[in-house]
Design a protein around this motif. Sequence first.
Motif, PDB file in Angstrom:
ATOM      1  N   ASP A 249      21.815   8.134 -20.388  1.00 52.48           N
ATOM      2  CA  ASP A 249      20.416   8.524 -20.591  1.00 52.48           C
ATOM      3  C   ASP A 249      19.710   8.898 -19.295  1.00 52.48           C
ATOM      4  OD1 ASP A 249      20.648   7.993 -23.321  1.00 52.48           O
ATOM      5  OD2 ASP A 249      20.212   5.858 -23.001  1.00 52.48           O
ATOM      6  N   TYR A 250      20.437   8.854 -18.194  1.00 56.24           N
ATOM      7  CA  TYR A 250      19.789   9.072 -16.896  1.00 56.24           C
ATOM      8  C   TYR A 250      19.372  10.533 -16.726  1.00 56.24           C
ATOM      9  CZ  TYR A 250      19.153   9.613 -11.879  1.00 56.24           C
ATOM     10  OH  TYR A 250      18.648   9.919 -10.645  1.00 56.24           O
ATOM     11  N   GLU A 251      18.156  10.715 -16.284  1.00 53.13           N
ATOM     12  CA  GLU A 251      17.645  12.038 -15.948  1.00 53.13           C
ATOM     13  C   GLU A 251      17.270  12.036 -14.476  1.00 53.13           C
ATOM     14  OE1 GLU A 251      14.423  13.207 -18.420  1.00 53.13           O
ATOM     15  OE2 GLU A 251      15.531  12.934 -20.292  1.00 53.13           O
ATOM     16  N   ALA A 252      17.829  12.984 -13.764  1.00 51.75           N
ATOM     17  CA  ALA A 252      17.592  13.031 -12.316  1.00 51.75           C
ATOM     18  C   ALA A 252      16.119  13.274 -12.025  1.00 51.75           C
ATOM     19  CB  ALA A 252      18.433  14.146 -11.698  1.00 51.75           C
ATOM     20  N   GLU A 253      15.575  12.482 -11.116  1.00 52.85           N
ATOM     21  CA  GLU A 253      14.184  12.618 -10.706  1.00 52.85           C
ATOM     22  C   GLU A 253      14.111  12.744  -9.189  1.00 52.85           C
ATOM     23  OE1 GLU A 253      11.739   9.512 -12.161  1.00 52.85           O
ATOM     24  OE2 GLU A 253      12.368   9.753 -14.248  1.00 52.85           O
ATOM     25  N   ASP A 254      13.231  13.620  -8.757  1.00 54.55           N
ATOM     26  CA  ASP A 254      13.099  13.837  -7.317  1.00 54.55           C
ATOM     27  C   ASP A 254      12.027  12.887  -6.764  1.00 54.55           C
ATOM     28  OD1 ASP A 254      13.359  14.842  -4.787  1.00 54.55           O
ATOM     29  OD2 ASP A 254      12.058  16.581  -5.138  1.00 54.55           O
ATOM     30  N   ASP A 255      12.357  11.598  -6.731  1.00 54.67           N
ATOM     31  CA  ASP A 255      11.388  10.620  -6.239  1.00 54.67           C
ATOM     32  C   ASP A 255      11.932   9.834  -5.052  1.00 54.67           C
ATOM     33  OD1 ASP A 255      13.282   9.152  -7.525  1.00 54.67           O
ATOM     34  OD2 ASP A 255      11.879   7.889  -8.640  1.00 54.67           O
ATOM     35  N   SER A 256      12.923  10.392  -4.370  1.00 58.63           N
ATOM     36  CA  SER A 256      13.508   9.695  -3.220  1.00 58.63           C
ATOM     37  C   SER A 256      12.524   9.608  -2.056  1.00 58.63           C
ATOM     38  CB  SER A 256      14.792  10.393  -2.769  1.00 58.63           C
ATOM     39  OG  SER A 256      14.521  11.738  -2.400  1.00 58.63           O
ATOM     40  N   ASN A 257      11.527  10.513  -2.051  1.00 56.49           N
ATOM     41  CA  ASN A 257      10.551  10.517  -0.952  1.00 56.49           C
ATOM     42  C   ASN A 257       9.217   9.887  -1.351  1.00 56.49           C
ATOM     43  OD1 ASN A 257      12.233  11.838   0.967  1.00 56.49           O
ATOM     44  ND2 ASN A 257      11.860  13.786  -0.078  1.00 56.49           N
ATOM     45  N   THR A 258       9.219   9.184  -2.456  1.00 53.04           N
ATOM     46  CA  THR A 258       8.000   8.486  -2.870  1.00 53.04           C
ATOM     47  C   THR A 258       8.117   6.999  -2.524  1.00 53.04           C
ATOM     48  OG1 THR A 258       8.862   8.054  -5.094  1.00 53.04           O
ATOM     49  CG2 THR A 258       7.624  10.106  -4.769  1.00 53.04           C
ATOM     50  N   PHE A 259       6.974   6.349  -2.424  1.00 56.14           N
ATOM     51  CA  PHE A 259       6.942   4.944  -2.016  1.00 56.14           C
ATOM     52  C   PHE A 259       6.520   4.063  -3.199  1.00 56.14           C
ATOM     53  CE2 PHE A 259       6.102   7.514   1.758  1.00 56.14           C
ATOM     54  CZ  PHE A 259       7.102   7.057   2.612  1.00 56.14           C
ATOM     55  N   ASP A 260       7.150   2.904  -3.289  1.00 52.71           N
ATOM     56  CA  ASP A 260       6.878   1.978  -4.396  1.00 52.71           C
ATOM     57  C   ASP A 260       5.807   0.946  -4.056  1.00 52.71           C
ATOM     58  OD1 ASP A 260       9.060   2.947  -6.160  1.00 52.71           O
ATOM     59  OD2 ASP A 260      10.321   2.222  -4.524  1.00 52.71           O
ATOM     60  N   ASP A 261       5.613   0.684  -2.789  1.00 54.04           N
ATOM     61  CA  ASP A 261       4.670  -0.364  -2.377  1.00 54.04           C
ATOM     62  C   ASP A 261       3.961   0.094  -1.106  1.00 54.04           C
ATOM     63  OD1 ASP A 261       3.273  -2.647  -1.867  1.00 54.04           O
ATOM     64  OD2 ASP A 261       5.002  -3.909  -1.410  1.00 54.04           O
ATOM     65  N   VAL A 262       2.673   0.399  -1.250  1.00 48.85           N
ATOM     66  CA  VAL A 262       1.876   0.874  -0.105  1.00 48.85           C
ATOM     67  C   VAL A 262       0.687  -0.059   0.084  1.00 48.85           C
ATOM     68  CG1 VAL A 262       0.462   2.740   0.819  1.00 48.85           C
ATOM     69  CG2 VAL A 262       2.569   3.277  -0.419  1.00 48.85           C
ATOM     70  N   LYS A 263       0.489  -0.496   1.302  1.00 47.80           N
ATOM     71  CA  LYS A 263      -0.630  -1.381   1.630  1.00 47.80           C
ATOM     72  C   LYS A 263      -1.368  -0.831   2.842  1.00 47.80           C
ATOM     73  CE  LYS A 263       1.755  -5.598   0.036  1.00 47.80           C
ATOM     74  NZ  LYS A 263       1.580  -5.224  -1.349  1.00 47.80           N
ATOM     75  N   VAL A 264      -2.690  -0.822   2.737  1.00 45.60           N
ATOM     76  CA  VAL A 264      -3.548  -0.396   3.849  1.00 45.60           C
ATOM     77  C   VAL A 264      -4.169  -1.636   4.460  1.00 45.60           C
ATOM     78  CG1 VAL A 264      -5.592   0.933   4.501  1.00 45.60           C
ATOM     79  CG2 VAL A 264      -4.033   1.821   2.751  1.00 45.60           C
ATOM     80  N   TYR A 265      -4.149  -1.730   5.784  1.00 44.74           N
ATOM     81  CA  TYR A 265      -4.718  -2.878   6.485  1.00 44.74           C
ATOM     82  C   TYR A 265      -5.911  -2.419   7.326  1.00 44.74           C
ATOM     83  CZ  TYR A 265      -0.551  -5.483   5.177  1.00 44.74           C
ATOM     84  OH  TYR A 265       0.440  -6.102   4.460  1.00 44.74           O
ATOM     85  N   ALA A 266      -7.060  -3.022   7.058  1.00 40.58           N
ATOM     86  CA  ALA A 266      -8.266  -2.699   7.820  1.00 40.58           C
ATOM     87  C   ALA A 266      -8.263  -3.455   9.143  1.00 40.58           C
ATOM     88  CB  ALA A 266      -9.508  -3.058   7.020  1.00 40.58           C
ATOM     89  N   LYS A 267      -9.004  -2.938  10.118  1.00 41.47           N
ATOM     90  CA  LYS A 267      -9.077  -3.586  11.427  1.00 41.47           C
ATOM     91  C   LYS A 267      -9.812  -4.915  11.357  1.00 41.47           C
ATOM     92  CE  LYS A 267      -8.822   0.707  14.100  1.00 41.47           C
ATOM     93  NZ  LYS A 267      -9.522   1.632  15.016  1.00 41.47           N
ATOM     94  N   ASN A 268     -10.764  -5.012  10.421  1.00 37.61           N
ATOM     95  CA  ASN A 268     -11.506  -6.256  10.241  1.00 37.61           C
ATOM     96  C   ASN A 268     -11.979  -6.359   8.796  1.00 37.61           C
ATOM     97  OD1 ASN A 268     -13.994  -4.626  10.124  1.00 37.61           O
ATOM     98  ND2 ASN A 268     -13.751  -4.471  12.349  1.00 37.61           N
ATOM     99  N   LEU A 269     -12.493  -7.517   8.436  1.00 36.93           N
ATOM    100  CA  LEU A 269     -12.917  -7.764   7.059  1.00 36.93           C
ATOM    101  C   LEU A 269     -14.061  -6.849   6.644  1.00 36.93           C
ATOM    102  CD1 LEU A 269     -12.621  -9.523   4.531  1.00 36.93           C
ATOM    103  CD2 LEU A 269     -14.207 -11.159   5.554  1.00 36.93           C
ATOM    104  N   GLU A 270     -14.960  -6.528   7.586  1.00 36.07           N
ATOM    105  CA  GLU A 270     -16.123  -5.689   7.271  1.00 36.07           C
ATOM    106  C   GLU A 270     -15.705  -4.276   6.855  1.00 36.07           C
ATOM    107  OE1 GLU A 270     -15.854  -7.567   9.995  1.00 36.07           O
ATOM    108  OE2 GLU A 270     -17.249  -9.137   9.374  1.00 36.07           O
ATOM    109  N   GLY A 271     -14.544  -3.823   7.338  1.00 31.65           N
ATOM    110  CA  GLY A 271     -14.109  -2.463   7.045  1.00 31.65           C
ATOM    111  C   GLY A 271     -13.411  -2.302   5.709  1.00 31.65           C
ATOM    112  N   VAL A 272     -13.042  -3.410   5.058  1.00 26.16           N
ATOM    113  CA  VAL A 272     -12.278  -3.348   3.806  1.00 26.16           C
ATOM    114  C   VAL A 272     -13.057  -2.619   2.718  1.00 26.16           C
ATOM    115  CG1 VAL A 272     -11.227  -4.715   1.965  1.00 26.16           C
ATOM    116  CG2 VAL A 272     -10.962  -5.423   4.333  1.00 26.16           C
ATOM    117  N   GLU A 273     -14.327  -2.968   2.562  1.00 21.35           N
ATOM    118  CA  GLU A 273     -15.124  -2.375   1.491  1.00 21.35           C
ATOM    119  C   GLU A 273     -15.290  -0.870   1.674  1.00 21.35           C
ATOM    120  OE1 GLU A 273     -19.353  -3.166  -0.851  1.00 21.35           O
ATOM    121  OE2 GLU A 273     -18.782  -4.415   0.843  1.00 21.35           O
ATOM    122  N   ALA A 274     -15.561  -0.444   2.923  1.00 26.15           N
ATOM    123  CA  ALA A 274     -15.756   0.990   3.185  1.00 26.15           C
ATOM    124  C   ALA A 274     -14.471   1.772   2.942  1.00 26.15           C
ATOM    125  CB  ALA A 274     -16.232   1.187   4.629  1.00 26.15           C
ATOM    126  N   ILE A 275     -13.340   1.222   3.375  1.00 29.02           N
ATOM    127  CA  ILE A 275     -12.054   1.901   3.171  1.00 29.02           C
ATOM    128  C   ILE A 275     -11.717   1.966   1.690  1.00 29.02           C
ATOM    129  CG2 ILE A 275      -9.568   1.757   3.618  1.00 29.02           C
ATOM    130  CD1 ILE A 275     -10.290   0.407   6.306  1.00 29.02           C
TER     131      ILE A 275
END
Length: 445
Positions: A249-275
């Motif tokens: 049932d496998y269908e080839a998908e071109d997702d080798s260049n996609t990411f499964d888990d992405v996290k953004v880290y702010a420089k400080n707590l105050e910047g989290v809301e704006a980002i």
Amino acid sequence: MRLKDRFSFVGQNIKKNKVRTFMTILATAMGCAFLIVLASIGYGLQQTVVDDTMEQQIVTQIDVHGHEGKDGNYQPLTVSDIEYMESIEGVKAVTRKKNLQQMPVYQIEDYQIEAETVVADFPSELKSGLELHEGRLPKEDNEIVVGYDFANYLHSESDGEAIYDEEGKLKKEYQYKGKLIGKTIKMTVSKGEEAGKEQTQTIPLKIVGMTEKPTREWMEDAKVYISQQVLVEVEAFTGTAKGVIPDSDYEAEDDSNTFDDVKVYAKNLEGVEAISKQLDNANYATYSVVSEMKQINVLFTIAKAGLILVGTIAIVIASIGIYNTMTMAVTERAPDIGIMKAIGANPKTIKQIFLLESSYIGIIGAIIGTIVAYGVSLLVNSGLPLILEMAFDEELPEGLKFSSIPATLVLIAVGICLLVTILSGMRPAKRATKIDVLKAMRREV
């Protein structure tokens, strides 16, 4: 009349009716203590939930789950998405991971384990603040980092015996005892069966580092962190993106260049809301602990307000006693009031004397109530968990706090107590100013 004389007059009058004044102060103290203890439950549980959430997650971390396309569906994140996120002001780092879509078998000497495998971008991980428990980050393509609990599940052959205990943990006699750092481990991947025989490939890797211990005791990290080059080698063998084991049932998908888990880290707590706001406006699906804290705090604020309102009722009930005490005081001191008015005392001064007395009762009651509330809170936090554990035969979560009394709660309770007592003394004080001098002198009041 000087302020000092007013205090002296109040003190003398209170001493004349010690029992009645004491009972009034006691009622006020009980009301104040009830208010503080009741509201402290809301503060305590809020503190427990917030602390637990803060310990489990990094407060400057924003999880990005996908990007909404023109068709309204969320698409996996790509390199262009990462570059956009890195360009946002206030962003410290953007980590990205790819999950190998199978569980390879890792073997070292006579020990083996099936482990979740992740492709990590180590430069961004280091930038985000990643720390290792032991070893270093990989420098070569064949070097890997293993999770803190990896060795706890690396086991020897069992010969059909049960190797896990009742709690699902590997028995010590089957655990790997040696050092992992610097050892070569074999990763075996599969691409399914062909002609009735499973097709596998073994890739030798070198363990150079181990991740830090998870923040919570119940959390475990037994993952293996490999390089992009190793993933490419696995994909070349399986012929699929991210090492998916192909089937009918496998269908080839071109997702080798996609990411499964992405996290953004702010420089400080105050910047989290704006980002977070900027990412939301750009149609990214995001989540951050800060947004969760807002929802939690709103719910607990409503709960605390309700508890304070209920507690205030107890003080209002106590105010009936204050009203009665002050009314009796006005009646009993009619001759004194008459003398003060006869010698020219201002009605305003007379009113202030009785308000001062009711305030005195309120302040003393609030102080006693606060002390009692702190004592009750201490007993609740130390004794209630033991009682509940014995009654329900269940261990409560670590760090659970049933009661917490911050300074703001004390100020609120004392303020409410003082306000109610002053209002209770207003009418008797006003009545004192209207006493007729002649009647007072003849004790007809």
